[in-house]
Design a protein around this motif. Structure first.
Motif, short mmCIF file in Angstrom:
data_model
loop_
_atom_site.label_atom_id
_atom_site.label_comp_id
_atom_site.label_asym_id
_atom_site.label_seq_id
_atom_site.Cartn_x
_atom_site.Cartn_y
_atom_site.Cartn_z
N PRO A 159 0.82 -1.22 0.00
CA PRO A 159 0.00 0.00 0.00
C PRO A 159 0.85 1.26 0.00
O PRO A 159 1.94 1.30 0.56
N HIS A 182 1.28 0.68 -6.58
CA HIS A 182 0.03 0.20 -5.96
C HIS A 182 -1.09 1.21 -6.15
O HIS A 182 -2.22 0.83 -6.49
N ARG A 183 -0.81 2.48 -5.97
CA ARG A 183 -1.84 3.51 -6.18
C ARG A 183 -2.30 3.53 -7.63
O ARG A 183 -3.49 3.67 -7.92
N GLU A 207 -4.53 0.47 -8.16
CA GLU A 207 -5.85 0.69 -7.57
C GLU A 207 -6.70 1.61 -8.43
O GLU A 207 -7.91 1.41 -8.55
N SER A 208 -6.09 2.61 -9.03
CA SER A 208 -6.87 3.56 -9.84
C SER A 208 -7.42 2.93 -11.11
O SER A 208 -8.37 3.45 -11.69
N TRP A 262 -8.86 -0.02 -11.16
CA TRP A 262 -10.05 -0.78 -10.77
C TRP A 262 -11.15 0.21 -10.45
O TRP A 262 -11.27 0.68 -9.34
N GLU A 269 -5.56 -9.39 -2.86
CA GLU A 269 -5.76 -7.95 -3.06
C GLU A 269 -6.94 -7.71 -4.01
O GLU A 269 -7.77 -6.83 -3.76
N ARG A 310 -10.53 -5.94 -3.00
CA ARG A 310 -10.97 -4.73 -3.70
C ARG A 310 -12.35 -4.92 -4.34
O ARG A 310 -13.21 -4.06 -4.23
#
Length: 80
Positions: free
Chosen positions: A7, A12-13, A16-17, A19, A63, A67
């Motif tokens: 994280p 990782h950021r 995540e963006s 998804w 992960e 999510r």
């Protein structure tokens, strides 16, 4: 791989963006269940797949599961 599942790292950021709530999966939620098979490729590191171990495919799968279920609240996925 470790940076991807750690994280607050830039990778990782960015991951995540990408998804965005499952897009089409979210639209289908009230209509149908979806057979969801993420990361179905080979997983052996020597075969060109993702590495195994603490920062390998199993952790990445967890992960993705977290999510999709806890962030995007998708309950129409049948995990295979």
């Amino acid at each position: 791989m470790e940076e991807l599942i750690t994280p607050d790292t830039p990778l990782h950021r960015r991951w995540e963006s990408t998804w965005t709530g499952g897009g089409v999966l979210k639209q289908l939620q009230d209509a149908i269940s979806v057979l969801w098979r993420p990361m179905h490729e080979k997983t052996a590191h020597s075969s060109g797949g993702r590495p195994s171990g603490q920062f390998g495919t199993a952790q990445l799968y967890r992960e993705v599961y977290y999510r999709m279920v806890n962030v995007h609240h998708l309950d129409n996925l049948l995990w295979v």
